[in-house]
Design an enzyme around this catalytic site. Sequence first.
Site, PDB file in Angstrom:
ATOM      1  N   TYR A 120      -5.345   5.273   4.968  1.00 12.98           N
ATOM      2  CA  TYR A 120      -4.668   4.280   5.817  1.00 12.98           C
ATOM      3  C   TYR A 120      -4.245   4.903   7.136  1.00 12.98           C
ATOM      4  O   TYR A 120      -3.150   4.645   7.652  1.00 12.98           O
ATOM      5  CB  TYR A 120      -3.452   3.672   5.129  1.00 12.98           C
ATOM      6  CG  TYR A 120      -3.745   2.631   4.071  1.00 12.98           C
ATOM      7  CD1 TYR A 120      -5.034   2.279   3.721  1.00 12.98           C
ATOM      8  CD2 TYR A 120      -2.695   1.988   3.413  1.00 12.98           C
ATOM      9  CE1 TYR A 120      -5.288   1.335   2.750  1.00 12.98           C
ATOM     10  CE2 TYR A 120      -2.933   1.026   2.437  1.00 12.98           C
ATOM     11  CZ  TYR A 120      -4.227   0.704   2.109  1.00 12.98           C
ATOM     12  OH  TYR A 120      -4.477  -0.236   1.145  1.00 12.98           O
ATOM     13  N   HIS A 143      -8.362  -3.178   7.624  1.00  6.39           N
ATOM     14  CA  HIS A 143      -6.942  -3.274   7.302  1.00  6.39           C
ATOM     15  C   HIS A 143      -6.093  -3.728   8.499  1.00  6.39           C
ATOM     16  O   HIS A 143      -5.085  -3.109   8.819  1.00  6.39           O
ATOM     17  CB  HIS A 143      -6.435  -1.934   6.761  1.00  6.39           C
ATOM     18  CG  HIS A 143      -6.956  -1.588   5.402  1.00  6.39           C
ATOM     19  ND1 HIS A 143      -8.201  -1.051   5.220  1.00  6.39           N
ATOM     20  CD2 HIS A 143      -6.406  -1.707   4.172  1.00  6.39           C
ATOM     21  CE1 HIS A 143      -8.406  -0.851   3.926  1.00  6.39           C
ATOM     22  NE2 HIS A 143      -7.329  -1.250   3.265  1.00  6.39           N
ATOM     23  N   CYS A 149     -10.288   2.558   2.913  1.00  2.63           N
ATOM     24  CA  CYS A 149      -8.960   2.922   3.431  1.00  2.63           C
ATOM     25  C   CYS A 149      -9.033   4.041   4.465  1.00  2.63           C
ATOM     26  O   CYS A 149      -8.110   4.847   4.601  1.00  2.63           O
ATOM     27  CB  CYS A 149      -8.000   3.309   2.318  1.00  2.63           C
ATOM     28  SG  CYS A 149      -7.482   1.898   1.335  1.00  2.63           S
ATOM     29  N   TYR A 185      -5.430 -10.123   2.478  1.00  7.26           N
ATOM     30  CA  TYR A 185      -5.497  -8.665   2.390  1.00  7.26           C
ATOM     31  C   TYR A 185      -6.940  -8.190   2.324  1.00  7.26           C
ATOM     32  O   TYR A 185      -7.741  -8.705   1.555  1.00  7.26           O
ATOM     33  CB  TYR A 185      -4.731  -8.218   1.155  1.00  7.26           C
ATOM     34  CG  TYR A 185      -4.483  -6.730   1.063  1.00  7.26           C
ATOM     35  CD1 TYR A 185      -3.924  -6.020   2.122  1.00  7.26           C
ATOM     36  CD2 TYR A 185      -4.775  -6.031  -0.105  1.00  7.26           C
ATOM     37  CE1 TYR A 185      -3.677  -4.662   2.025  1.00  7.26           C
ATOM     38  CE2 TYR A 185      -4.522  -4.681  -0.224  1.00  7.26           C
ATOM     39  CZ  TYR A 185      -3.972  -3.991   0.843  1.00  7.26           C
ATOM     40  OH  TYR A 185      -3.725  -2.642   0.756  1.00  7.26           O
ATOM     41  N   HIS A 186      -7.269  -7.195   3.142  1.00  2.00           N
ATOM     42  CA  HIS A 186      -8.611  -6.618   3.248  1.00  2.00           C
ATOM     43  C   HIS A 186      -9.606  -7.556   3.933  1.00  2.00           C
ATOM     44  O   HIS A 186     -10.815  -7.422   3.724  1.00  2.00           O
ATOM     45  CB  HIS A 186      -9.155  -6.186   1.881  1.00  2.00           C
ATOM     46  CG  HIS A 186      -8.484  -4.964   1.331  1.00  2.00           C
ATOM     47  ND1 HIS A 186      -8.562  -4.598  -0.001  1.00  2.00           N
ATOM     48  CD2 HIS A 186      -7.712  -4.032   1.929  1.00  2.00           C
ATOM     49  CE1 HIS A 186      -7.859  -3.488  -0.195  1.00  2.00           C
ATOM     50  NE2 HIS A 186      -7.345  -3.118   0.968  1.00  2.00           N
ATOM     51  N   TRP A 227      -1.289   6.932   2.108  1.00  2.00           N
ATOM     52  CA  TRP A 227      -1.817   6.185   0.977  1.00  2.00           C
ATOM     53  C   TRP A 227      -2.574   7.103   0.023  1.00  2.00           C
ATOM     54  O   TRP A 227      -2.575   6.892  -1.188  1.00  2.00           O
ATOM     55  CB  TRP A 227      -2.741   5.065   1.479  1.00  2.00           C
ATOM     56  CG  TRP A 227      -3.335   4.253   0.375  1.00  2.00           C
ATOM     57  CD1 TRP A 227      -2.750   3.210  -0.290  1.00  2.00           C
ATOM     58  CD2 TRP A 227      -4.625   4.431  -0.222  1.00  2.00           C
ATOM     59  NE1 TRP A 227      -3.600   2.723  -1.262  1.00  2.00           N
ATOM     60  CE2 TRP A 227      -4.762   3.450  -1.240  1.00  2.00           C
ATOM     61  CE3 TRP A 227      -5.675   5.313   0.009  1.00  2.00           C
ATOM     62  CZ2 TRP A 227      -5.911   3.342  -2.016  1.00  2.00           C
ATOM     63  CZ3 TRP A 227      -6.819   5.203  -0.765  1.00  2.00           C
ATOM     64  CH2 TRP A 227      -6.930   4.224  -1.773  1.00  2.00           C
TER      65      TRP A 227
END
Length: 689
Positions: A332, A631, A288, A548-549, A350
Amino acid sequence: MISQIAFLLLSPLAIASPISPEAANAGAASVNPAAQGKPASEGVTTFDGVALANIKDAPSVAAVTAAAIDRTGWTCTVDSANDGDPCTNVLDGDTTTIWHTQYNPTVAALPHEITIDMQASYLVGSVTYQPRQDGTPNGNIGGHVISLSGDGDTYTDVAYGTYIDDTTLKTTTFTPTNGRYMRLTALTEAGGRGTWTSASEINVYTAAGNAPPPAAGNGAWGPTIDFPLVPVSLANEFSSGNLLAWSSYDPSTFGGSNGAQTITATYAIGSNTVTSALVTNTQHDMFCEGLSLDFHGNNIATGGNTASATSIFNSAAGGWTKGNAMNIARGYAAQVTVSTGNTFVIGASWSGGEGGKNAELFNGNTWGLLGGAPVAPMLTADAQGVYRADNHGWLFGWKGGSVFQAGPSVAMNWYGTDGGGSQTAAGNRAGDGDSMCGNAAMYDAAAGKILTVGGAPNYQNIDATSNAHIITLGDPDTEPTVQTIGNMAYQRIFGNSVILPDGTVLIIGGQVYGNPFSDDTAQFTPELFNPADNSFTQLAPMAIPRTYHSTAVLMPDARVISAGGGLCGTCATNHYDGQIFSPPYLFTGGARPVISAVSTDTVGVGGTFTATTTGAVSDGFSLIRMSSTTHTVNTDQRRIALTPSGADGNTYTLTLPDDAGITMPGWWMLFALNDGVPSTATTIQVTAD
């Protein structure tokens, strides 16, 4: 979309390798949302704000075995087997028996291979390998190649890479390919404990019908690369042309207490091998993180799970070093290299507390706060508040040290980095709304053109859009032009965009409905944006969902790798792999041009150099900056079209734009194009002087 969902639920795509109970206990099951500032319903354990009840558990080995092709009558051959441990043990349905290569009286040398004859041809889509379950890791397969054959003589490699050294079921999914024979070649022992190989069970999965021929002009998906981690972050290495990937402190999860390390892997494109390394010297869990490449091609990774840390990867040295900590803890983050050579970072609630994440600037040594560059103007109206509202900004370094923020908020802004910083509103994206976890790509840097696509009003639990816009930048602090163009064919959140050498943009993966750690409503069909008419063309569908990811970057050979998805502990949506996509321009029938020489591999902003090719070049050249992504965000990539100003035979004179805000210093890939077909890239460093 119904057919896509059904395909996902019924196919082996939904089978993933669960992590060990120890890793699960250290990861997903032990996440404390309150401690990390994550929203959580009372009495419900969550994983990054998602109730664990909504995350599908990986199937058991017994369930996987039952779902595989019936192995009755199958035979196998191997290069080596120890007495009492024949290859037929991998076909008996008993996880207590194993095939083991010879270790007595002598040890057989690697590589080792097992070939399975399925006695009939199938459309094969995936293979599972179950390591031995007796508590002894000896022989766990690490580096490997999976190949298929119709006749037992000629084999096609469909996958390669490295498996994690543990006892969990390993699944390799690839583009469905017809074959009767499946060969698994072990190149290394996962733990380096010896030259032996072992396996408990091997299963093969299929779909009905025959492999369809690729549609003309739609590109094609090639081999799968198995990684010993979920590749949540990817970056080009300028010194080798390899790709660097990493996950978190663990290969398959995040959020645990052991946050002072990061597991990484390097994919060597030339040899099709994957190696792993554990980074502990920076005391940084880089999951992240904010991420960008500086003028020297170094990866600058900031914050994330270790929310104040800075780590720097030097491609030439091949290692990470510890940088000074940021003033504000972040996760993030939006981060970008600016034309002065500094690194600008903003937002990221985040981790490290919520709100007030104003900008700061890194000069390669120290961080300085930019009090005049507040985060508030770029917040979205996310349903989860500032915890999500300041995530994943779309940033572009521009002229005079400025930064343009194109999204994901509907409001756009200019940020200045001189002195204490500044902020100027830049209007809204016409016809759009907040577009969290959408994409933005500067496909024509000389003209200041940025494509924006997809995203959603909230980070999760909402439908994505298919919106598309073109933003054209002028001078800093002036309002850009925003053009609403025709929508993509598909709604997408959590997808990726990759700028290609011919100026088109590949949009890949994502979901219709934003649901982290789920592959439901996954978009399997990529789209290609063509700036000539602002159109979107649907391309060959992929076999593996990328939600996602997930990540995607351009490789020096003009192909694209699409990778990852998941990182949710024991969930069934961990994708420990990447797959190579060959864009349509590689199937036109035209020969690829070859750059045989350049007059220099280092050129200053505004400088002139020559490139020599082995044949004529009809479409000039293009520069694409090497990139890093995580991301959905890649603030590094941008493209500059180079039209030769003169030619001496097949030697062409090329001049770079003379503004560092356009020709951002760093390492670039130079492509020649002939009849729309790109060469393999030559690497060039653009310097600030």
